[in-house]
Design a protein around this motif. Structure first.
Motif, PDB file in Angstrom:
ATOM      1  N   LYS A  77     -36.555 -42.335 -16.801  1.00 42.31           N
ATOM      2  CA  LYS A  77     -35.856 -43.009 -15.833  1.00 42.31           C
ATOM      3  C   LYS A  77     -34.445 -42.405 -15.764  1.00 42.31           C
ATOM      4  CE  LYS A  77     -34.978 -48.097 -16.759  1.00 42.31           C
ATOM      5  NZ  LYS A  77     -34.207 -48.772 -18.341  1.00 42.31           N
ATOM      6  N   ASP A  78     -34.092 -42.460 -16.162  1.00 40.17           N
ATOM      7  CA  ASP A  78     -32.366 -41.540 -17.378  1.00 40.17           C
ATOM      8  C   ASP A  78     -32.169 -40.296 -16.637  1.00 40.17           C
ATOM      9  OD1 ASP A  78     -32.457 -43.357 -19.309  1.00 40.17           O
ATOM     10  OD2 ASP A  78     -32.221 -41.981 -20.815  1.00 40.17           O
ATOM     11  N   LEU A  79     -33.173 -39.706 -15.841  1.00 38.90           N
ATOM     12  CA  LEU A  79     -33.177 -39.039 -15.467  1.00 38.90           C
ATOM     13  C   LEU A  79     -32.388 -39.491 -13.489  1.00 38.90           C
ATOM     14  CD1 LEU A  79     -33.427 -35.621 -14.243  1.00 38.90           C
ATOM     15  CD2 LEU A  79     -35.521 -35.988 -13.148  1.00 38.90           C
ATOM     16  N   VAL A  80     -32.717 -40.251 -12.813  1.00 38.77           N
ATOM     17  CA  VAL A  80     -33.186 -40.758 -11.679  1.00 38.77           C
ATOM     18  C   VAL A  80     -31.524 -41.783 -11.617  1.00 38.77           C
ATOM     19  CG1 VAL A  80     -33.548 -42.131 -10.828  1.00 38.77           C
ATOM     20  CG2 VAL A  80     -35.426 -40.485 -10.839  1.00 38.77           C
ATOM     21  N   HIS A  81     -31.207 -42.376 -12.965  1.00 36.25           N
ATOM     22  CA  HIS A  81     -29.498 -43.172 -12.777  1.00 36.25           C
ATOM     23  C   HIS A  81     -28.600 -42.238 -12.555  1.00 36.25           C
ATOM     24  CE1 HIS A  81     -31.011 -47.062 -13.191  1.00 36.25           C
ATOM     25  NE2 HIS A  81     -32.360 -46.429 -14.229  1.00 36.25           N
ATOM     26  N   ARG A  82     -29.183 -40.979 -13.127  1.00 40.56           N
ATOM     27  CA  ARG A  82     -27.938 -39.859 -13.547  1.00 40.56           C
ATOM     28  C   ARG A  82     -27.680 -39.240 -11.984  1.00 40.56           C
ATOM     29  NH1 ARG A  82     -25.736 -37.228 -18.183  1.00 40.56           N
ATOM     30  NH2 ARG A  82     -24.597 -35.511 -18.010  1.00 40.56           N
ATOM     31  N   ALA A  83     -28.814 -38.629 -11.454  1.00 37.29           N
ATOM     32  CA  ALA A  83     -28.475 -38.590 -10.088  1.00 37.29           C
ATOM     33  C   ALA A  83     -28.063 -39.412  -8.620  1.00 37.29           C
ATOM     34  CB  ALA A  83     -30.401 -37.968  -9.365  1.00 37.29           C
ATOM     35  N   ALA A  84     -28.638 -40.913  -9.724  1.00 38.16           N
ATOM     36  CA  ALA A  84     -27.855 -42.354  -8.208  1.00 38.16           C
ATOM     37  C   ALA A  84     -26.575 -41.857  -8.423  1.00 38.16           C
ATOM     38  CB  ALA A  84     -29.157 -43.214  -8.327  1.00 38.16           C
ATOM     39  N   ARG A  96     -40.196 -43.059 -10.046  1.00 43.12           N
ATOM     40  CA  ARG A  96     -41.044 -43.500  -8.886  1.00 43.12           C
ATOM     41  C   ARG A  96     -40.218 -45.348  -8.950  1.00 43.12           C
ATOM     42  NH1 ARG A  96     -45.933 -42.921  -7.227  1.00 43.12           N
ATOM     43  NH2 ARG A  96     -45.727 -41.128  -5.252  1.00 43.12           N
ATOM     44  N   LYS A  97     -40.194 -45.609 -10.075  1.00 42.93           N
ATOM     45  CA  LYS A  97     -39.440 -47.241 -10.350  1.00 42.93           C
ATOM     46  C   LYS A  97     -38.503 -47.676 -10.341  1.00 42.93           C
ATOM     47  CE  LYS A  97     -40.938 -50.767 -13.601  1.00 42.93           C
ATOM     48  NZ  LYS A  97     -41.129 -51.003 -15.437  1.00 42.93           N
ATOM     49  N   ALA A  98     -37.841 -46.744 -10.792  1.00 41.12           N
ATOM     50  CA  ALA A  98     -36.071 -46.614 -11.281  1.00 41.12           C
ATOM     51  C   ALA A  98     -35.387 -46.087 -10.409  1.00 41.12           C
ATOM     52  CB  ALA A  98     -35.534 -45.561 -12.644  1.00 41.12           C
TER      53      ALA A  98
END
Ligand code: AMP
Ligand code: MN
Ligand code: MN
Ligand code: MN
Length: 283
Positions: free
Chosen positions: A18-25, A47-49
């Motif tokens: 989750k944190d990875l996806v948020h950071r990527a965004a 996927r959810k994030a």
């Protein structure tokens, strides 16, 4: 902006999916592949994030394979994570890694380093266990100043804590990815320290086995290496992939999505027909 090679706490990354996806965004990435080592358990959370952040999440995996007595990494991109054979195989690798970890701990104990299994496990938490977790434990215990130094003094051939491991053969890795409808990509080819002749032999064999692309642009290669790999990709008429190989903020020189545009005249794999969005059919 794309990044097709990243890790989370499901393997040896330090950010949760989750944190990875948020950071990527936040970094402006629009297409992100999560490619944990031999493991897909982080994908549902990622996927959810990704849905929340409105970015495209490519389900992926970085398979460890054996080739001519060495370990290579093959990325499986856009895989069907529900595929039964893929899941059964990764379960078996998970158990083999557990056994290897016990053997590593035993070897370290012979060198006077006790409780390494518990130490590594505390870093792996619920994720798969890897040498990175032993490295983190060894740094924590003051046996080395950083992770890089660990991989010079321990855990590698000829050093304390080294255990040789037999992964699945290269051809089985490629087949497994294809069975799960994925794209097979040779990860960071410059990292294997192969001679030019040997490397070209690998590319030739990879292509003959049905391999799909070369990760020419990697956060774990230099700019020159990226360019050399792009030229090889052109020669072998294989599309190129690009990924940071991000493991977390502890390595600030590797940033999500910060990839040089060394694609040369190569075909980016994400612009080929292989890279269709399959999220609609239950993935
Ligand atoms: P394993 O797959 O358990 O053998 O662990 C391999 C992992 O260790 C790689 O994915 C890297 O993250 C890490 N690693 C291997 N060599 C080095 C190195 N020289 N410096 C830092 N990390 C390394
Ligand atoms: Mn790793
Ligand atoms: Mn790798
Ligand atoms: Mn990687």
């Amino acid at each position: 902006m794309i990044d097709l090679h990243t890790h989370s706490t499901a393997s040896d990354g330090t950010l949760t999916p989750k944190d990875l996806v948020h950071r990527a965004a936040e970094a402006g990435i629009t297409t992100l592949a999560l490619t944990d080592h031999d493991c897909i358990s982080g994908i549902p959370e990622a996927r959810k994030a990704a849905k929340t952040c409105k970015i495209r999440l490519i389900p992926g995996v970085e398979l460890s394979v054996s080739w001519q007595g060495r370990t290579l990494h093959i990325l499986g991109l856009n895989i069907n994570t529900e595929h039964p054979h893929l899941n059964a195989t990764l379960d078996a690798v998970f158990r083999a890694r557990q056994q290897r970890a016990e053997n590593i701990a035993q070897k370290l104990a012979e060198h006077g380093i006790e409780k390494a299994l518990e130490g590594a496990q505390s870093h792996a938490k619920t994720g798969l266990i890897s040498r990175t977790h032993f490295a983190q434990f060894l740094v924590e215990q003051g046996h080395a100043k950083d992770i890089r130094q660990v991989f010079k003094r321990f855990l590698v051939r000829g050093k304390p804590g080294h255990v040789s491991n037999q992964w699945m053969p290269l051809n089985d890795g490629i087949d497994l990815i294809h069975q799960a409808s994925g794209i097979a990509v040779i990860a960071h080819p410059a990292r294997y320290k192969l001679s030019r002749t040997k490397l070209r032999g690998l590319f030739k064999e990879f292509k003959n086995l049905g391999g799909d692309a070369i990760e020419a642009v990697s956060g774990s290669q230099s700019k020159d290496e990226n360019l050399t790999m792009a030229k090889h990709a052109l020669d072998f008429e294989l599309p190129v992939s690009a990924g940071s190989d991000y493991h977390g903020p502890e390595k600030p020189w590797v940033q999500l999505g910060r990839l040089p545009e060394a694609y040369y005249r190569c075909q980016p794999v994400w612009e080929t027909g292989l890279f269709i969005d399959q999220t609609s059919n239950s993935r």
